[in-house]
Write a protein that holds these residues in place. Structure first.
Motif, PDB file in Angstrom:
ATOM      1  N   GLU A 124      -2.723   9.733   6.604  1.00 26.40           N
ATOM      2  CA  GLU A 124      -1.904  10.626   5.798  1.00 26.40           C
ATOM      3  C   GLU A 124      -2.122  10.321   4.322  1.00 26.40           C
ATOM      4  O   GLU A 124      -2.207   9.150   3.929  1.00 26.40           O
ATOM      5  CB  GLU A 124      -0.431  10.463   6.160  1.00 26.40           C
ATOM      6  N   PRO A 125      -2.193  11.348   3.486  1.00 26.23           N
ATOM      7  CA  PRO A 125      -2.411  11.108   2.050  1.00 26.23           C
ATOM      8  C   PRO A 125      -1.318  10.233   1.449  1.00 26.23           C
ATOM      9  O   PRO A 125      -0.148  10.303   1.842  1.00 26.23           O
ATOM     10  CB  PRO A 125      -2.381  12.517   1.446  1.00 26.23           C
ATOM     11  N   GLU A 126      -1.722   9.454   0.492  1.00 31.87           N
ATOM     12  CA  GLU A 126      -0.786   8.537  -0.164  1.00 31.87           C
ATOM     13  C   GLU A 126       0.087   9.268  -1.175  1.00 31.87           C
ATOM     14  O   GLU A 126      -0.368  10.158  -1.890  1.00 31.87           O
ATOM     15  CB  GLU A 126      -1.592   7.451  -0.864  1.00 31.87           C
ATOM     16  N   ASP A 127       1.350   8.913  -1.201  1.00 32.84           N
ATOM     17  CA  ASP A 127       2.285   9.442  -2.190  1.00 32.84           C
ATOM     18  C   ASP A 127       2.656   8.309  -3.145  1.00 32.84           C
ATOM     19  O   ASP A 127       3.459   7.445  -2.806  1.00 32.84           O
ATOM     20  CB  ASP A 127       3.528   9.993  -1.509  1.00 32.84           C
ATOM     21  N   PRO A 128       2.056   8.269  -4.316  1.00 33.47           N
ATOM     22  CA  PRO A 128       2.311   7.142  -5.236  1.00 33.47           C
ATOM     23  C   PRO A 128       3.780   6.996  -5.624  1.00 33.47           C
ATOM     24  O   PRO A 128       4.238   5.886  -5.919  1.00 33.47           O
ATOM     25  CB  PRO A 128       1.445   7.495  -6.459  1.00 33.47           C
ATOM     26  N   SER A 129       4.525   8.085  -5.613  1.00 35.36           N
ATOM     27  CA  SER A 129       5.922   8.001  -6.036  1.00 35.36           C
ATOM     28  C   SER A 129       6.775   7.218  -5.045  1.00 35.36           C
ATOM     29  O   SER A 129       7.844   6.720  -5.406  1.00 35.36           O
ATOM     30  CB  SER A 129       6.499   9.410  -6.209  1.00 35.36           C
ATOM     31  N   ASN A 130       6.322   7.122  -3.794  1.00 35.57           N
ATOM     32  CA  ASN A 130       7.094   6.406  -2.777  1.00 35.57           C
ATOM     33  C   ASN A 130       6.598   4.984  -2.534  1.00 35.57           C
ATOM     34  O   ASN A 130       7.071   4.316  -1.615  1.00 35.57           O
ATOM     35  CB  ASN A 130       7.057   7.182  -1.455  1.00 35.57           C
ATOM     36  N   ARG A 131       5.645   4.552  -3.334  1.00 38.39           N
ATOM     37  CA  ARG A 131       5.091   3.221  -3.107  1.00 38.39           C
ATOM     38  C   ARG A 131       6.114   2.146  -3.453  1.00 38.39           C
ATOM     39  O   ARG A 131       6.820   2.233  -4.451  1.00 38.39           O
ATOM     40  CB  ARG A 131       3.839   3.015  -3.949  1.00 38.39           C
ATOM     41  N   TYR A 159       0.841  -1.181   0.000  1.00 34.76           N
ATOM     42  CA  TYR A 159       0.000   0.000   0.000  1.00 34.76           C
ATOM     43  C   TYR A 159       0.883   1.240   0.000  1.00 34.76           C
ATOM     44  O   TYR A 159       2.077   1.194  -0.264  1.00 34.76           O
ATOM     45  CB  TYR A 159      -0.948  -0.003   1.197  1.00 34.76           C
ATOM     46  N   ALA A 160       0.296   2.332   0.357  1.00 35.15           N
ATOM     47  CA  ALA A 160       1.032   3.592   0.283  1.00 35.15           C
ATOM     48  C   ALA A 160       1.940   3.758   1.472  1.00 35.15           C
ATOM     49  O   ALA A 160       1.660   3.282   2.553  1.00 35.15           O
ATOM     50  CB  ALA A 160       0.051   4.758   0.219  1.00 35.15           C
ATOM     51  N   THR A 161       3.027   4.461   1.259  1.00 28.46           N
ATOM     52  CA  THR A 161       3.917   4.822   2.357  1.00 28.46           C
ATOM     53  C   THR A 161       3.601   6.243   2.788  1.00 28.46           C
ATOM     54  O   THR A 161       2.699   6.895   2.257  1.00 28.46           O
ATOM     55  CB  THR A 161       5.383   4.691   1.932  1.00 28.46           C
ATOM     56  N   GLU A 162       4.382   6.767   3.714  1.00 30.92           N
ATOM     57  CA  GLU A 162       4.083   8.087   4.254  1.00 30.92           C
ATOM     58  C   GLU A 162       4.443   9.189   3.261  1.00 30.92           C
ATOM     59  O   GLU A 162       5.313   9.039   2.432  1.00 30.92           O
ATOM     60  CB  GLU A 162       4.834   8.299   5.572  1.00 30.92           C
ATOM     61  N   GLU A 163       3.748  10.301   3.378  1.00 30.41           N
ATOM     62  CA  GLU A 163       4.040  11.482   2.549  1.00 30.41           C
ATOM     63  C   GLU A 163       4.565  12.576   3.449  1.00 30.41           C
ATOM     64  O   GLU A 163       3.996  12.850   4.495  1.00 30.41           O
ATOM     65  CB  GLU A 163       2.771  11.955   1.848  1.00 30.41           C
ATOM     66  N   HIS A 164       5.678  13.174   3.058  1.00 32.25           N
ATOM     67  CA  HIS A 164       6.236  14.248   3.877  1.00 32.25           C
ATOM     68  C   HIS A 164       5.308  15.458   3.807  1.00 32.25           C
ATOM     69  O   HIS A 164       4.928  15.899   2.729  1.00 32.25           O
ATOM     70  CB  HIS A 164       7.624  14.645   3.374  1.00 32.25           C
TER      71      HIS A 164
END
Length: 556
Positions: free
Chosen positions: A380-387, A86-91
């Motif tokens: 926290e909103p998902e950051d697709p670039s860090n998935r 799933y998604a990781t954290e977004e700064h």
């Protein structure tokens, strides 16, 4: 003298060198979008927010101050996390504002704390020469101060509870005030076997929670995977003598031999500390208990396992009330588990629980009997670039804690500590990187199962500092006011009383300095999972395998 200033246009800056406010906490100065707002020194902020000290350069030299505001699930968490990405954290972005330097005089930040060793306690129940360290039953599994900080309890994998009592202050030895000595030791849980499911139940103490002291005795809750026990810890320095129906050794006397009546009396004796189980709360959890929390009404408490949360009354042991149940009808549809839960410190109807998907749910028991619908949902909103493959594993929350004020929630995932405002659900107001240098080593951490370690986090008494553990016996502190952070080490080599802890640094790449340690040299078998902070003083307890370290602020 308080003066109100006219409306000022405050320019937002993303990297201001002097001052920063987290997004969503700009209070009376400006909105989250950076739009101008009136600035008044009579307007206060919520508890736990920033202090702005400003001095108007006018002849009167008036200073202005704005106050700061049905299966065994031992591996259930690991197994499905391996199969889901799933998604990781977004700064999150920090919004800040700046004022002309000619108008304001900025106060210098307070000096950083210096921590010293108070004592080190080692449990030597088993010999490391005969057993591997991972199998030792004396590895500490939980640490907890009581509400006054006079007592400190630890639980271990062998089911034992050790209680330490703080040394009373002495005029001749003032430095001994912070020392803790063994007060009582007792066996809380024994290994059991579930014959119905053919499963062994470990004696390991998962959590300890103190109840507020109401009389001379102390009460605490301890739990293993299945059973919660309420213990009474009391002192006895007198014994009764002169029974009529019993002799001095406690054997019953023949009534025919009794010719006179005696009045029993109390005789002095050596002080003895007794621990007795007053309640046993069992047979209510199908899965493994990971959290217990005492309600602020002090009449009830809750226990949480992987899929359910139960509400108990301290006087009723044979039944509990199920308030959360996330078990799907088909276990193949299971996507998340409960990882931690806690009651609000002031509102007895409110509690929060976290999940393995990195989400937090705030529930109100006044809304419905079964809290299957949350009141607030923090994510926290998902950051697709860090998935990545490890995204959900490292975003799984291992601990959740309300601040003492009840305004904020702190969560710990594998790499970060986050602080959430109860009034803002879409993102945390603060994010602290605990050991971001491990992000490049997630593959090896996954292979040795270290990526599934459950780190805890704690607040200090004023909610201004956060502490959590890391690897290599390192633990981290983050000052929310000054934005300073420090890495300290709990080491046997530096465990002499009053020895000063030196800050440690981890070198990621390039040339390593003399006082730095390379990230490749970290010992992942040495980890600090459990910590505790004194409720009112700067005294901390850190558990490192079978060692308990107590440190104290030098200025304390």
């Amino acid at each position: 003298m308080l003066l109100s200033l006219p409306a000022l246009h405050l320019q937002t800056s993303e990297h201001h060198p002097l001052f920063q406010l987290p997004h969503g906490r700009l209070g009376p100065w400006c909105s989250p979008t950076g739009s101008p707002a009136p600035l008044s020194c009579e307007t206060g902020c919520g508890e736990g927010t920033w202090i702005l000290v400003c001095r108007l350069l006018v002849p009167t030299q008036v200073s202005l101050l704005s106050m700061e505001e049905d299966i065994d699930t031992r591996k259930i968490n690991n197994s499905f996390l391996r199969d889901h990405s799933y998604a990781t954290e977004e700064h999150f972005r920090l919004a800040s504002f700046s004022l002309p330097s000619s108008l304001l005089h900025w106060s210098k930040p307070p000096p950083s704390r210096t921590w010293t060793v108070v004592m080190t306690y080692q449990q030597d129940y088993l010999s490391p020469c005969l057993y591997p360290l991972s199998a030792l039953s004396d590895i500490i599994s939980t640490v907890e101060f009581n509400h006054t900080g006079e007592l400190l309890a630890t639980g271990d994998k062998g089911g034992r509870v050790v209680i330490f009592q703080r040394e009373q202050e002495s005029k001749n030895q003032v430095h001994r005030r912070g020392e803790y000595n063994v007060y009582s030791t007792f066996q809380s849980h024994e290994p059991e076997f579930d014959y119905l499911k053919s499963l062994e139940i470990e004696e390991k103490i998962n959590k300890i929670r103190w109840l507020p002291q109401q009389n001379a005795a102390y009460f605490l809750l301890s739990t293993n995977d299945k059973t919660v026990k309420l213990w009474k810890v009391s002192e006895r320095d007198k014994r009764p003598e002169g029974y009529n129906l019993k002799d001095e050794e406690g054997r019953l006397r023949d009534p025919a031999t009794i010719t006179t009546l005696r009045v029993p009396v109390l005789r002095p004796m050596d002080l003895m500390v007794e621990a007795t189980p007053r309640r046993v709360f069992a047979n209510a959890h199908t899965y493994h208990i990971n959290s217990i929390s005492v309600n602020s009404d002090y009449e009830t408490y809750m226990s949480a396992d992987d899929l359910r949360i139960n509400l108990w009354n301290f006087e009723i042991t044979n039944q509990s009330f199920n308030i959360v149940d996330i078990k799907p009808a088909n276990m193949e549809e299971l996507t998340e588990v409960i990882t931690a839960a806690e009651f609000h410190p002031h509102h007895c109807n409110t509690f929060v629980y976290s999940s393995s998907k990195g989400t937090i749910r705030l529930c109100d028991m006044r809304a419905s009997a079964l809290c299957d619908r949350h009141t607030k949902f923090f994510e926290e909103p998902e950051d697709p670039s860090n998935r990545s493959f490890f995204s959900e594993i490292i975003s799984s929350i291992s601990d959740v804690k309300f601040s003492h004020s009840g305004r904020y929630i702190m969560t710990r995932d594998y790499l970060t500590v986050k602080v959430w405002d109860l009034n803002m659900e879409n993102r945390p107001i603060e994010t602290y990187q605990v050991h971001d240098y491990l992000r490049s080593k997630l593959c090896s951490l996954y292979e040795n199962d270290c990526i599934f370690d459950k780190f805890e986090c704690v607040w200090n008494g004023s909610d201004s500092v956060i502490m959590t553990g890391s690897y290599n016996n390192f633990f981290r502190m983050f000052d929310r006011n000054t934005k300073r952070d420090v890495t300290l080490e709990a080491s046997r080599e530096n465990s002499k009383p009053r020895a000063i802890l030196k800050p440690r640094k981890v070198c990621v790449g390039g040339k390593r300095r003399k006082d730095e340690i390379s990230v490749d040299s970290l010992d992942f078998s040495k980890k600090i999972l459990h910590t505790a902070w004194h409720p009112s003083e700067n005294i901390i307890a850190v558990a490192a395998t079978n060692n308990l370290y107590i440190f104290q602020d030098k200025v304390n």
